[in-house]
Design an enzyme around this catalytic site. Structure first.
Site, PDB file in Angstrom:
ATOM      1  N   CYS A 266     -14.339 -45.058   3.395  1.00 40.78           N
ATOM      2  CA  CYS A 266     -15.256 -45.699   2.448  1.00 40.78           C
ATOM      3  C   CYS A 266     -16.361 -44.768   1.964  1.00 40.78           C
ATOM      4  CB  CYS A 266     -15.875 -46.938   3.091  1.00 40.78           C
ATOM      5  SG  CYS A 266     -14.621 -48.208   3.340  1.00 40.78           S
TER       6      CYS A 266
ATOM      7  N   GLY B  10     -14.448 -44.340  -0.752  1.00 36.66           N
ATOM      8  CA  GLY B  10     -13.102 -44.139  -1.292  1.00 36.66           C
ATOM      9  C   GLY B  10     -12.887 -42.849  -2.086  1.00 36.66           C
TER      10      GLY B  10
ATOM     11  N   ASP C  43     -11.618 -48.046   7.654  1.00 35.13           N
ATOM     12  CA  ASP C  43     -13.089 -47.927   7.702  1.00 35.13           C
ATOM     13  C   ASP C  43     -13.667 -49.333   7.782  1.00 35.13           C
ATOM     14  OD1 ASP C  43     -15.887 -47.404   7.026  1.00 35.13           O
ATOM     15  OD2 ASP C  43     -15.196 -45.487   6.233  1.00 35.13           O
TER      16      ASP C  43
ATOM     17  N   LYS D  45     -17.914 -31.769  11.184  1.00 35.33           N
ATOM     18  CA  LYS D  45     -19.349 -31.792  10.836  1.00 35.33           C
ATOM     19  C   LYS D  45     -20.092 -30.869  11.800  1.00 35.33           C
ATOM     20  CE  LYS D  45     -18.120 -35.243   8.157  1.00 35.33           C
ATOM     21  NZ  LYS D  45     -17.963 -35.119   6.713  1.00 35.33           N
TER      22      LYS D  45
END
Ligand SMILES: C[S@@+](CC[C@H](N)C(=O)[O-])C[C@H]1O[C@@H](n2cnc3c(N)ncnc32)[C@H](O)[C@@H]1O
Length: 365
Positions: free
Chosen positions: A229, A231, A248, A314
């Site tokens: 999300c 998207g 999600d 990340k």
């Protein structure tokens, strides 16, 4: 090339994301040392580039030839060059540039007059654009550059760090980034739900050769998007007529849901398991610890739940280069132990921020 000219080209320039100079420097030092090409990196924080100076004559040219550019995670481009040209006269910058290149290169296939990807660089960009035209003409007259662009010949780089100083050198067209400043120019699609859509698009451009797009990015393939999300990544898959399982707990873009190509599961991406073994692509942009995401990717690949994966690691921590290396090494060993044959690539993309993007493709023997 004679010895004097080999001595001229003692260093390489690497472009990187501003703020990631230390990672880029650690990586080139590590990988050059692994090839027994010794030197040291010069770093200016937030400059958007790194200089790696080789100790031995000839090693810088060797480095840009034998170190596969693809294996560098933090470098956007690499080229060999001589000392910084300084105090270029504003009335004639061309003569010293020609003189620096003479004997080092002949009949290059392209010229790129570039700047660092920083605010200071942006201020020089319009000067560079204008300067390219007369420089190109002069290089052609001296036969340093071919009259017609040739993608299989070396590329001349003139990298301005101020309006009167630049590094001048060349990259090997078979071992460089094909993009100006090492940045693919992608247009943000107006109907995409998030800017991060460009991350996945850039990853496709970088990791999947164009001649294989018809097979590996074809319509009708099934894909899973973990942490989908709103998207942006799903948008890229839908655009290519794939069918997407979007996982999600958040809210998914309505238009994508209306396409009929997206099934949204409000589930935990770490627990979701595909019901059938018909998934080609797994993509994952969940914000989690790199080790946790890497372990999840290994699980999918080992279980045969996907053929190719693209995922983000990340990097909010301090030791970012070490973190990436550790995870990539762990993944490589884990898959090898399970006799899963893969090709792994990783890059800090232009559209990546504090993160890198990894691609894993299963190879069938
Ligand atoms: C950076 S956003 C993804 C953006 C998306 N790739 C796009 O292009 O629009 C991260 C998403 O991961 C989701 N997420 C984080 N942890 C998750 C988990 N354990 N399971 C499923 N989704 C998760 C968040 O809800 C968030 O929507």
């Amino acid at each position: 090339m004679d010895d004097k000219l080999t001595q001229k080209l003692k260093q390489i320039v690497l472009y990187c994301r501003s703020g990631f100079e230390k990672e880029c420097a650690a990586e080139i030092t590590d990988k050059a040392t692994g090839l027994e090409l010794f030197g040291f990196a010069k770093v200016i924080d937030n400059s958007g580039y790194v200089i790696f100076q080789c100790y031995q004559d000839g090693d810088a040219q060797k480095l840009i030839t034998i170190l596969p550019f693809k294996t560098l995670v933090f470098a956007r481009q690499m080229f060999v060059c001589g000392d910084l040209l300084t105090d270029l006269p504003t009335t004639d910058r061309i003569t010293p540039i020609i003189s620096a290149l003479t004997g080092c290169i002949a009949q290059a296939g392209a010229l790129r007059v570039e700047v660092a990807d920083t605010n200071a660089g942006k201020e020089l960009a319009s000067f560079c654009r204008k300067f390219t035209v007369p420089l190109r003409q002069a290089l052609r007259q001296k036969r340093l550059l071919l009259n017609v662009e040739n993608p299989s010949r070396p590329v001349i780089h003139v990298f301005f760090i101020s309006n009167n100083s630049c590094y001048v050198g060349y990259s090997n067209s078979k071992n460089n980034s094909p993009f100006y400043m090492g940045i693919p120019r992608l247009k943000f699609p107006a109907d995409a739900p998030s800017r991060s859509t460009l991350k996945l698009e850039e990853a496709f451009h970088l990791f999947v050769p164009y001649e294989e797009w018809d097979e590996r990015l074809q319509g009708g393939l099934n894909a899973v998007d973990l942490g989908a999300c709103p998207g942006g990544w799903t948008y890229q898959l839908v655009k290519r007529n794939m069918f997407v399982y979007a996982i999600d707990n958040g809210a998914m873009n309505e238009k994508l849901l209306e396409s009929g190509q997206v099934k949204h599961y409000q589930e935990d991406g770490f627990k979701f398991e595909p019901k059938k073994h018909n998934i080609y692509w797994l993509v994952c942009d969940m914000v989690e610890k790199p080790a946790k995401v890497t372990a999840l990717m290994a699980r999918w690949l080992i279980n045969g739940w996907c053929r190719e994966a693209i995922f983000n690691l990340k990097l909010p921590m301090k030791k970012r280069y070490e973190e990436v290396q550790q995870n990539l090494l762990w993944l490589k060993n884990e898959l090898k132990n399970q006799q899963i044959n893969v090709q792994i690539q990783a890059k800090q993309l232009y559209h990546d921020r504090e993160e890198v993007t990894v691609h894993v493709q299963k190879i069938w023997r």
